[in-house]
Design an enzyme around this catalytic site. Structure first.
Site, mmCIF file in Angstrom:
data_model
loop_
_atom_site.group_PDB
_atom_site.id
_atom_site.type_symbol
_atom_site.label_atom_id
_atom_site.label_comp_id
_atom_site.label_asym_id
_atom_site.label_seq_id
_atom_site.Cartn_x
_atom_site.Cartn_y
_atom_site.Cartn_z
ATOM 1 N N HIS A 267 3.566 -0.496 4.270
ATOM 2 C CA HIS A 267 2.254 -0.277 3.655
ATOM 3 C C HIS A 267 1.901 1.207 3.653
ATOM 4 C CE1 HIS A 267 -1.716 -0.684 2.281
ATOM 5 N NE2 HIS A 267 -2.291 -1.323 3.282
ATOM 6 N N HIS A 308 6.577 0.982 -7.966
ATOM 7 C CA HIS A 308 5.431 0.468 -7.219
ATOM 8 C C HIS A 308 5.358 -1.036 -7.403
ATOM 9 C CE1 HIS A 308 1.284 -0.131 -5.831
ATOM 10 N NE2 HIS A 308 1.394 1.039 -5.238
ATOM 11 N N ASP A 366 2.973 8.135 -3.513
ATOM 12 C CA ASP A 366 3.513 8.459 -2.195
ATOM 13 C C ASP A 366 4.519 9.604 -2.262
ATOM 14 O OD1 ASP A 366 2.139 6.371 -0.735
ATOM 15 O OD2 ASP A 366 3.464 4.962 -1.737
#
Length: 431
Positions: A267, A308, A366
Site C-alpha cells: 500500500h 496502477h 509513486d
C-alpha cells in the site's frame, strides 16, 4: 416512481429476489444486496472487495479507465495547480472550497494545534533509537487519546471537529519528531509563522546552530505530494479507518489503525520500493537487462512505480507530479545525480517501449514521488510517513462523513466456511 431493479434467481429452487439498483452521481451503478440473504439465504463472495461498495461517499471519485480523480467534484489537476494542502484539506473535510474568511480561520485553527502535549514527548524517548518511524507514528497517534480526551465524544459534532483539527495539525510534528529521535536531534517546537509544508520541512531539517532556509522548489514539490495523496477513495487504509470507526472507536485510534494499514509494502511503501529498485539498477547502462527481466514471464522481477491497480490508463497524479519532479532535479546539485539519471533513462525507455505502452504500464505517482523525496534528502523510512501525513486529510474526512451516515453499521464481513463439519470431542486419554 418505479425503482430500477435486478432480479436474482436461485436456479436450485427457482426462488427469486428483486434487488434495487443504486445510481451514483457519476460512475458505475451498484446492486443493493442487503436483502439477498433474507430473501434467498445467500451471501456474496468478493475477496478484497473488488466489486463491492462498502459505503456511500461524497468525497472522492476515481475513474480508473479514463484517468480521472476528483476531490468533491474538483479535478485534481486544478487543485494541484491552484490550491494548497490546507485549502484542499478544508475542501475534503467540509465539502466546499472555503471563503476568504473560512480559509484564514481554518489555517489559524490548525496553527493553534501544531504543538503536542509536553508529556507526549516522553513517548519518543521510550522508543528504541533505531525504531521505524511508522512504528512510532502508530504508537504516538494512538496515544493522543490519552492526552486529548476532552473532545472524544464521537456523537458530538464539535468534539469531532476539534479532534479532526488536532490530528491534521499535529501529524507533521509527530512525523518530524519520529525522524529526529532516531538521529539524536533536539525536538523543535513548530513555527506558526511558516505555512504547513514549510513548517514540516523546518521541523525535519533545522538545527539550533544554523539559520534554516527552505528551497522554494522543494516546498512546491512537497506541496504537490501532499495534495495528490490527500485522498484516494476506499483504499486499504481508508477502509481500515472506516472499519475501526464503525465500532465507535475514538478518532485517534481510527487514524492509528489507518497508519498501520498504510505501513504495508503493498500500500504505502511503493515509492520507497522505487528508490530501492533504482539503487539496485545502479547504472543507466544496466536498464535494458532489468527491462528484459520485467518482460520475462518466467522471472518474478517487477519494475516498481509502473502501472496502477485502479488506473488502467495513465495515473492523473503522475502527469502532474512529473513536471515538478523534473523541475526539482534541474535546480538541485545533488550527490544522487547518478540515481536520478537512471530514473530519467528508465522513464524514457518505458514511455517508448511497446511492451509497456500496450499494457498501460506508465510511470505512476509513486515513481515520481519517490524520486522527489530522495532528491529532498528524505530518509527512505520516512517516505511512508509522509504519505500518512498527506492522507490524514482524507482519513479525517472519511471518518467525519461516516459519523453522520445513518446507514452505516458496525463492519462485519461474512465468510465462506471451509473447515471441518461438526465433530464429537474425543477425550485426551482415548486419542
Amino acid at each position: 416512481m418505479t425503482k430500477n431493479t435486478v432480479t436474482i434467481t436461485d436456479n436450485r429452487n427457482g426462488n427469486k429476489v428483486d434487488l434495487e439498483i443504486l445510481d451514483p452521481t457519476i460512475g458505475s451503478s451498484t446492486i443493493d444486496i442487503r436483502q439477498l440473504h433474507n430473501k434467498l439465504g445467500l451471501f456474496t463472495y468478493d475477496p478484497g472487495f473488488q466489486a463491492t461498495a462498502s459505503c456511500k461517499s461524497d468525497i472522492t471519485y476515481i475513474d480508473g479507465d479514463k484517468g480521472i480523480l476528483l476531490y468533491r467534484g474538483y479535478p485534481i489537476e486544478q487543485l494541484a495547480e491552484q490550491s494548497n494542502y490546507l485549502e484542499t484539506s478544508y475542501l475534503l473535510m467540509y465539502g466546499h472550497l472555503p471563503s476568504h474568511v473560512e480559509y484564514y480561520d481554518f489555517v489559524g485553527m490548525i496553527k493553534q494545534h501544531t504543538m503536542v502535549h509536553e508529556g507526549v514527548k516522553h513517548f519518543f524517548n521510550g522508543f528504541h533509537h533505531d525504531a521505524h518511524p511508522m512504528a512510532i507514528m502508530v504508537g504516538v497517534v494512538g496515544a493522543l487519546s490519552a492526552f486529548y480526551h476532552d473532545s472524544l465524544d464521537i456523537n458530538n459534532a464539535r468534539h469531532r471537529e476539534i479532534s479532526a483539527h488536532r490530528l491534521l495539525a499535529k501529524m507533521p510534528t509527530i512525523a518530524a519528531y519520529s525522524h529526529r529521535r532516531a538521529h539524536g536531534l533536539p525536538l523543535p517546537y513548530p513555527r506558526n509563522d511558516l505555512d504547513f509544508i514549510e513548517n514540516f520541512m523546518y521541523m525535519m531539517f533545522s538545527v539550533p546552530s544554523e539559520e534554516f532556509k527552505v528551497d522554494p522548489a522543494a516546498v512546491r514539490a512537497m506541496r504537490l505530494i501532499f495534495i495528490l495523496h490527500a485522498d484516494h477513495e476506499q483504499n486499504a487504509s481508508t477502509s481500515t479507518v472506516r472499519l475501526a470507526s464503525s465500532s465507535g472507536a475514538n478518532p485517534f485510534a481510527c487514524i492509528s489503525a489507518g497508519i498501520a494499514s498504510l505501513w504495508g509494502p503493498a500500500h504505502g511503501g511503493a515509492n520507497e520500493a522505487v528508490i530501492r529498485m533504482l539503487e539496485e539498477i545502479k547504472n543507466p547502462d544496466e536498464i535494458p537487462k532489468y527491462i528484459e527481466r520485467a518482460k520475462d514471464k518466467n522471472d518474478d522481477y517487477r519494475l516498481m512505480g509502473f502501472g496502477h491497480r485502479i488506473y488502467k490508463n495513465y495515473d492523473p497524479r503522475a502527469k502532474i507530479i512529473r513536471e515538478a519532479c523534473n523541475d526539482l532535479l534541474n535546480v538541485l546539485d545533488s550527490s544522487n545525480q547518478p540515481l536520478f539519471e537512471t530514473a530519467r533513462q528508465l522513464e524514457k525507455i518505458a514511455l517508448e517501449d511497446e511492451y509497456f505502452l500496450e499494457r498501460n504500464l506508465y510511470p505512476n505517482v509513486d515513481f515520481y514521488s519517490g524520486i522527489i523525496l530522495k532528491a529532498l534528502d528524505m530518509p527512505l523510512n520516512m517516505f511512508t510517513v509522509i504519505f500518512a501525513m498527506a492522507r490524514t486529510a482524507g482519513w479525517i474526512s472519511q471518518w467525519l462523513e461516516m459519523m453522520e451516515d445513518k446507514e452505516q453499521r458496525i463492519g462485519r464481513p461474512r465468510q465462506i466456511y471451509t473447515g471441518a463439519k461438526v465433530r464429537d470431542y474425543v477425550d485426551l486419554s482415548k486419542r
